[in-house]
Design a protein around this motif. Structure first.
Motif, mmCIF file in Angstrom:
data_model
loop_
_atom_site.group_PDB
_atom_site.id
_atom_site.type_symbol
_atom_site.label_atom_id
_atom_site.label_comp_id
_atom_site.label_asym_id
_atom_site.label_seq_id
_atom_site.Cartn_x
_atom_site.Cartn_y
_atom_site.Cartn_z
ATOM 1 N N MET A 150 0.898 -1.358 -0.622
ATOM 2 C CA MET A 150 0.015 -0.077 0.444
ATOM 3 C C MET A 150 1.204 1.488 -0.110
ATOM 4 O O MET A 150 0.438 2.383 -0.534
ATOM 5 N N MET A 151 1.963 0.997 0.585
ATOM 6 C CA MET A 151 2.751 2.355 0.985
ATOM 7 C C MET A 151 3.489 2.175 -0.095
ATOM 8 O O MET A 151 3.750 3.450 -0.775
ATOM 9 N N ASN A 152 4.589 1.381 -1.517
ATOM 10 C CA ASN A 152 4.242 2.155 -2.251
ATOM 11 C C ASN A 152 3.494 2.369 -3.162
ATOM 12 O O ASN A 152 3.663 3.314 -4.220
ATOM 13 N N LEU A 153 2.336 1.871 -3.265
ATOM 14 C CA LEU A 153 1.460 2.289 -4.642
ATOM 15 C C LEU A 153 0.808 3.657 -4.133
ATOM 16 O O LEU A 153 0.941 4.503 -4.291
ATOM 17 N N VAL A 154 0.980 4.466 -2.578
ATOM 18 C CA VAL A 154 0.877 5.548 -2.357
ATOM 19 C C VAL A 154 2.206 6.518 -2.701
ATOM 20 O O VAL A 154 1.925 7.395 -3.388
ATOM 21 N N GLY A 155 3.103 6.468 -2.960
ATOM 22 C CA GLY A 155 4.327 6.431 -2.914
ATOM 23 C C GLY A 155 3.987 7.110 -4.918
ATOM 24 O O GLY A 155 4.198 7.883 -5.321
ATOM 25 N N THR A 185 4.108 10.689 -6.841
ATOM 26 C CA THR A 185 4.605 11.045 -7.900
ATOM 27 C C THR A 185 3.663 11.636 -8.947
ATOM 28 O O THR A 185 3.887 12.832 -9.248
ATOM 29 N N GLN A 186 2.497 10.542 -8.969
ATOM 30 C CA GLN A 186 1.723 11.156 -10.438
ATOM 31 C C GLN A 186 1.456 12.227 -9.904
ATOM 32 O O GLN A 186 0.898 13.244 -11.125
#
Lengths: 165, 682
Positions: B315-320, B324-325
């Motif tokens: 989840m943290m990766n996706l939020v990262g 960025t986007q």
């Protein structure tokens, strides 16, 4: 594209992605190739061997891009409109492989497969599963799993360490 | 049922119970009469027993069963709490931890060492010593010394065992017991009691006790004599036959008795192993346990679910990526004139920021997560070293990213050991200096902006700068002239140098040359810092500074030879601009002057082999001042572009071994920037 590892196709069928390095035709099992893209902008990665040409961002995922010709110590050639990156998955690691062209995806009978002949250049010999003979065409079937052995990984790490003054 | 599926749940729950056992035993060690602690211990081992039995871990089941017996005996006060007993409990807890660790490692669970079980059983036997003491002629109130059972039999008397029960609500148990004994004396001769009479008088028994009597009367008469007393709830009478091997040699000790507390009183349901249906039951169990451990200020149990850490990381990766986007979209939005796009973008920004905060807060755990094992560790170490220490912990509720916290656990252990081994003096030495015999070790966590500060402070002997100076001189780190100007600040700098250790004897704790430098490097590797403060004779304080989370950090974006790199702000002290004339060479080393101090500088372009990085520098350049464990160094970059939050992505397996980089981040425009890891880069 389906990435789940599958057993070798039974009933003697091979499903291959055919690509070119210089004028030579190579092939890899389609099960290891996730997708094929044009060469994207790369970020250079210092302290790695020359064949690690950089890092690529594919929809937010970052992975290394390997120049296969350099990897096999083949003659260099500038990239052109036909240059492609095959995104492959080897073990846990996803990476991009720079090739000169991706020709086709083909199915063929296992009968056309032969173990590697002795005279194949020794640079690629280790990574070769065998050859596929289709009439006049000769495809060199690569074993991507062997592309980066444990020693290889150690070498990459060492190259990084040696960058240290 | 596929037990493997439940193994992870078992492990995580078992760890919690283990923690309770440790805490309870520590409390019991401090106050041998802390019955609350005993209750909590009993509950924890009982629950653990149930869970282990469900999973078929026989070793754990057996061991917890024996522990329960011991605890039950303590609870009913038939077994006095002694130091050896506490040690035995700790040994059992360690063994349980070991077993659970094996389960977690997926290996075959080893047998419980037989000697531990034997010791537990022996512990129980020793519990009967007070019982046996009581079995000797009973100094019953006003009674002549009684006789042994054999004697009674040999005189042809009938022997009875009376199982008396006072009402559970009874306040004056001791009084009721003595009154019952008085009444019995009139009709019978009291042979012994279990527990002993003194305990009965003191009322220190749970609501049951046994009395052996010799009498001419029948069972009914004896029973009536007892039941006359108020608040005696029941009296069972059992006639005992004389046997060749005098049966009641030890008397029916608590070991042969079933634990008094009925199981369902402790466990509302069979151990909940995480099946959805069992979840509410688990909730309940957790609440009960919370009550039981009753750590002061324990929050009431809240509704919660267990989530695997991997999922949080994903989840943290996706939020990262989302962050960025968001930045990228924001840049596109700025260059357009579409008002609606801009409005929508600011909404999106707000939502993404909130989402980021939420996900980060989900990953946060209180530092108690790792602090809670320190009291036990400190106690064991202090004992091994023959020192007295009071560990005081503050700010246990301060929250920190879970992954980060686990990373910092080892450095903290090292610092605590260090304080115990080198900092705090032996009790004799302390007394001689007019300090209290017990050293004070404080572990304090606090929050400051986006950082968590952890301080470890002891009131020990402090760093002996003279000793450090000698050692530095002997090892050739210092010239004579340098040594003559050596101060306390220098000593602190030296003990952080790799391989530098002043420990005279190699203990199992420290002094092997794996020292504070390792701690410092480790803490720096995740963007933190370590500072030491020391006063001779007054103590030492270690200040750890940690980022709140590993996944998103503040970084300086720098340009080097046409490439962009991210430098964690935590790695740097400051950035200073210079002109080409400022660069000088001293002893083959390029240096600049920073506030009249000579600062060696490295060309980042050369370190990173950037195209043109080896050549002469363009007009002005910027020096990033970085501090690592052993030195202060300047890194020359072309320009600092700015400071921003970046989401860290790890380098995959292939490139993991490459030194000098802490990962990568994706910039707003989709380009990748490598994150420099200064300590491993230079």
């Amino acid at each position: 594209m389906d990435l789940t590892p599958q057993p070798a196709p039974p009933a003697g069928e091979l499903k291959l992605v055919v690509f070119k390095l210089l004028a030579e035709e190579f092939a890899a099992s389609i099960h290891q190739v996730r997708e094929v893209i044009r060469l994207p902008g790369l970020t250079r990665m210092p302290r790695t061997p020359a064949y690690v040409v950089g890092l690529m961002n594919l929809r937010g995922k970052v992975f290394p891009v390997i120049d296969l010709k350099r990897r096999f110590r083949m003659e260099a050639r500038a990239s052109d409109g036909r240059t492609r990156v095959m995104v492959v998955e080897v073990g846990e690691q996803a990476m991009g492989l720079v090739v000169d062209d991706v020709v086709e995806v083909l199915r063929t009978s296992r009968d056309h497969f032969e173990p590697p002949p002795a005279m194949i250049a020794e640079n690629t010999g280790l990574y070769l599963k065998g050859v596929v003979k289709l009439g006049e065409r000769l495809l060199l079937l690569l074993d991507l799993n062997r592309l980066f052995s444990a020693e290889e990984l150690a070498e990459i790490a060492r190259a990084g360490a040696e960058g240290k003054p | 049922m596929d037990l493997n599926e439940y193994r992870d749940i078992f492990i995580s729950e078992a760890q919690e119970h283990l923690q309770q056992l440790n805490e309870g035993t520590l409390r019991l060690e401090k106050d041998h009469r802390d019955l609350e602690a005993v209750h909590s211990l009993f509950r924890a081992s009982h629950t653990l027993k149930g869970m282990a039995a469900t999973m078929g871990f026989d070793g754990i089941t057996e061991l917890t069963h024996q522990m329960e017996s011991v605890l039950d005996a303590i609870r009913s006060e038939s077994l006095p709490v002694t130091r050896p007993l506490i040690d035995l409990l700790f040994a059992c807890i360690d063994q349980l931890g070991n077993q659970i660790g094996q389960v977690a490692g997926g290996s075959q669970v080893p047998e419980i060492p037989a000697d531990l079980i034997v010791r537990l059983k022996r512990g129980m036997e020793s519990s009967q010593e007070p019982g046996e003491a009581a079995a000797e002629p009973v100094p019953a109130p006003g009674a002549a010394p009684g006789k042994s059972l054999e004697e009674a039999w040999s005189q042809g008397k009938r022997v009875f065992r009376l199982a008396l029960e006072v009402e559970k609500s009874c306040t004056f148990r001791g009084v009721r017991a003595v009154m019952a004994l008085r009444n019995l004396e009139k009709v019978a001769e009291i042979l012994k009691t279990e527990p002993g009479v003194s305990r009965l008088e003191a009322g220190s028994f749970d609501f049951r006790f046994d009395v052996w009597v010799a009498s001419q009367e029948g069972p009914e008469e004896l029973r009536r004599a007892c039941m006359k007393v108020m608040e005696i709830a029941d009296c069972g009478v059992e006639a005992l036959e004389a046997s060749p091997a005098p049966a009641p040699a030890g008397g029916p000790g608590p070991a042969s008795r079933e634990p008094v507390t009925p199981e369902d009183e402790i466990m509302p349901a069979p151990p909940a192993m995480g099946t959805p249906a069992a979840a509410p039951a688990k909730e309940e169990a957790a609440e009960l346990l919370d009550e039981g451990t009753s750590s002061p200020g324990a929050a009431p149990a809240k509704q919660s679910v267990r989530v695997h850490v991997d999922r949080l990381d994903a989840m943290m990766n996706l939020v990262g990526e989302l962050v960025t986007q968001k930045i990228r979209l924001g840049q596109i939005g700025k260059s357009s004139n579409l008002k609606e796009l801009k409005d929508s973008l600011s909404q999106l920004e707000r939502v993404v920021d909130e989402l980021q905060d939420e996900v980060m807060s989900v990953r946060m755990v209180p530092v108690d997560h790792i602090f809670n094992r320190f009291p036990r560790m400190v106690r064991d170490l202090a004992r091994d070293l023959g020192k007295e220490v009071e560990l005081r912990m503050e700010g246990k509720e301060i929250e920190c990213d879970r992954t980060l916290l686990e990373e910092v656990s080892e450095p903290l252990v090292h610092l605590l050991r260090n304080a115990l081994d080198h900092g705090i003096e032996s009790p004799a030495e302390r007394r001689a200096q007019g300090k209290p015999a017990a050293g004070l070790l404080r572990l304090m966590a606090s929050r400051e902006k986006n950082q968590v500060l952890i301080e470890i402070r002891d009131d020990g002997r402090g760093i002996d700068s003279e000793k450090v100076r000698q050692s530095a001189l002997a090892k050739g780190y210092l010239s004579q002239t340098e040594a003559s100007m050596f101060g306390e600040a220098d000593a602190v700098r030296f003990i952080l140098m790799p391989g530098f250790s002043t420990a005279e004897k190699v203990t199992s704790l420290s002094g092997r040359g794996v020292g504070l430098d390792v701690v410092k490097t480790k803490v720096e590797s995740f963007g933190g810092g370590l500072k030491i403060e020391s006063r001779k004779g007054q103590g030492t304080a270690f200040h750890l500074r940690l980022p709140l989370t590993l996944a998103i950090i503040q970084a300086l974006m720098v340009r080097v030879g046409g490439e962009i790199y991210a430098v964690p702000v935590a790695n740097t002290v400051e950035a200073v601009e210079y002109g080409p004339a400022d660069l000088r060479v001293m002893q083959n080393q390029e240096v600049v002057l920073l506030r009249e101090q000579v600062l060696p500088v490295l060309r980042l372009g050369a370190l990173l082999e950037t195209p043109g990085g080896q050549g002469p520098l363009p007009g002005t350049f910027t020096v990033l001042v970085a501090e690592t464990a052993d030195r202060r160094v300047g890194l020359m970059v072309d320009e600092v572009i700015g400071q921003q939050e970046i989401a860290i992505k790890n380098l995959g397996g292939l490139l993991k071994g490459v030194r000098g980089f802490g990962g990568v981040t994706v910039l707003g425009d989709g380009r990748i920037a490598l994150i420099l890891d200064i300590p491993s880069l230079i």
